[in-house]
Design an enzyme around this catalytic site. Structure first.
Site, short mmCIF file in Angstrom:
data_model
loop_
_atom_site.label_atom_id
_atom_site.label_comp_id
_atom_site.label_asym_id
_atom_site.label_seq_id
_atom_site.Cartn_x
_atom_site.Cartn_y
_atom_site.Cartn_z
CG HIS B 38 -2.20 -0.68 1.03
ND1 HIS B 38 -2.29 -2.05 0.93
CD2 HIS B 38 -3.46 -0.21 0.89
CE1 HIS B 38 -3.56 -2.38 0.75
NE2 HIS B 38 -4.29 -1.28 0.72
CE LYS B 103 -7.06 -10.48 11.83
NZ LYS B 103 -6.77 -10.17 13.23
S1 SF4 Z 1 -6.50 -16.08 14.11
FE1 SF4 Z 1 -4.91 -15.21 15.43
S2 SF4 Z 1 -3.04 -15.38 14.29
FE2 SF4 Z 1 -4.71 -15.62 12.86
S3 SF4 Z 1 -5.13 -13.57 12.05
FE3 SF4 Z 1 -6.45 -13.87 13.81
S4 SF4 Z 1 -5.31 -13.01 15.52
FE4 SF4 Z 1 -3.86 -13.34 13.86
#
Ligand code: SF4
Lengths: 281, 184
Positions: B38, B103
């Protein structure tokens, strides 16, 4: 004196890094399954189903559970009657990490300098090693590959003794609410109370690798754990932070004596990809 | 909750039909990019230079996959935390980027720019990396190969599962949903 060769240590660390990254413990899987049954939000249920299916695929195909295969945190309990032979102990551990991450198709996520030159070391070393010397002639190694989505949401605060139980609860809750969806809920919350600043942090990390569902042996701390779990699950954050009744799978509290003037509290957040493997040599 | 099938490139009409809470299934081409990529893209925009990818109508997936085992495409490939891209995102939205998959929360500035340029923010389930990898059929490097897992890749996906978290009207699931389940 029992002799343990460094090659054995390297091999053990390599095996544990791979095992932890491909396969979750039975305790974690069981908690995820009961969470899926209990979750009230339809979207939350769906998220949990995806997580469970993901973990099955990872174990079956030997693919990492998560692409963030973490920085390797390693707890070693070294029996005082053990003589480590054939090389450098720390190097042997890092060699195991290196082999697992390079040969096992894990992601290398470690940079050599945190501030100025964030250059990838290319083999996921160095690892973080905590060693304690214990009675006996055995060597116990635990490996926790720690992703930083959840590590970044951890926090430490030097509370005042007068803040007490309520102060601790507020701080834990505040940390989890602030983290929201980032640490990939449902999470496991490790709380370290007491000691000094770094002791509290280490206790919190150790707390995350206790077997899920096993309460603190001290009933007062066990009660605190269940009260915290309930309070966290009342926040409504839910699976993936998309709303729901299961935000944490477990809260584990570990404590240690502290100074008359202090109440250190550390909160270490672990995501649902709660990877952890151990063995005894 | 309805499942919507989408095929990038996306036009405004498609984006407008997506509402917070919808689950989507993506088939076609998506691009990857994390902070490092980015940063480089935004530097090019600032200098007025051409980008290695035409962003118009495209989807960027915030991911740094694990290396592929021979015969596997790719390794594990779940979403990373989106906040780290917030500072760079508005410039890309202005260039026609229509959707992002990641996320976690976005900054108010990103949400405002999304509303202005009719774009949508999708979440993939964090830590569902092995499952998501099954939906990725082909991987090609597009730019910045030196960044390793942080390079820009073109993923050919089939039935990639995601959830509309922030729609182009500014509705935000991360704000509305937890409230419904909060018990004080
Ligand atoms: S599951 Fe755990 S290691 Fe995987 S992206 Fe989410 S916070 Fe990070």
């Amino acid at each position: 004196m029992r002799e343990i060769a460094v090659d054995q240590i390297t091999e053990a660390v390599k095996r544990l890094c791979l095992l932890a990254n491909y396969r979750l413990g039975e305790d974690v899987i069981q908690k995820l399954e009961s969470a899926e049954r209990e979750e009230k939000s339809p979207l939350g249920k769906k998220v949990l189903q995806q997580i469970i299916e993901n973990d099955e695929i990872a174990a079956r195909d030997e693919v990492p559970i998560c692409q963030d295969t973490g920085m390797a945190v390693i707890f070693v309990e070294l029996g005082q009657d053990v003589h480590v032979v054939g090389g450098d102990f720390t190097r042997a551990i890092d060699e195991g990490v290196r082999r697992a991450y390079v040969e096992g198709y894990l992601r290398k996520s470690v940079v050599s300098d945190p501030l100025f030159n964030r250059k990838n070391t290319g083999d996921n070393t160095p690892s973080i090693i905590h060693t304690s010397i214990v009675p006996g002639d055995r060597l116990k190694i635990s490996v926790l590959p720690k992703g930083f989505g959840s590590e970044n949401m951890s926090a430490l605060k030097m509370l005042k003794p007068s803040d007490g139980v309520d102060g601790l609860k507020d701080f834990v809750l505040e940390t989890i609410v602030k983290a929201g969806p980032n640490p990939c809920p449902p999470v496991i919350v490790g709380v370290g109370v007491g000691g000094t600043m770094e002791k509290a942090a280490e206790l919190a990390k150790r707390a995350t690798c206790r077997r899920l569902g096993e309460p603190n042996p001290d009933p007062r701390y066990a009660r605190l754990e269940s009260e915290l779990l309930e309070a966290i699950n009342r926040t409504g954050i839910g699976p993936a932070g998309l709303g729901g009744t299961v935000t944490a799978l477990a809260v584990h509290v570990e404590y240690y004596p502290t100074h008359i003037a202090g109440l250190p509290v550390a909160v270490n957040v672990l995501c649902h990809a709660a990877r952890h493997a151990e063995l005894v040599i | 909750m309805s499942e919507v099938l989408i095929h990038p490139p996306l036009d405004d009409e498609t984006v407008k039909r997506l509402h917070a809470g919808d689950t989507v299934s993506i088939s076609g081409v998506i691009y990857t990019g994390r902070d490092a990529a980015h940063k480089r893209l935004v530097e090019l925009i600032r200098k007025g230079e051409e980008l290695p990818v035409d962003l118009k109508g495209q989807i960027i997936y915030y991911v740094g996959p694990t290396p592929a085992r021979p015969g596997c495409v790719p390794g594990a490939a779940g979403p990373t935390t989106s906040t780290r891209m917030d500072a760079y995102t508005p410039a890309l939205l202005e260039r026609g980027l229509k959707a992002m998959i990641g996320k976690g929360q976005r900054s108010p500035q990103v949400v405002e720019t999304m509303k202005k340029h009719t774009a949508v923010y999708l979440a993939a389930v964090g830590g569902a990396a092995a499952l998501i990898a099954k939906k990725i059929k082909k991987v090609e490097v597009v730019a910045y190969e030196d960044l390793g897992p942080e390079a820009i890749y073109r993923f050919h996906v089939e039935g990639f599962p995601a959830i509309v978290v922030i729609d182009c009207y500014g509705n935000n699931l991360y704000e509305t949903e937890p409230q419904k389940y909060a018990r004080n």
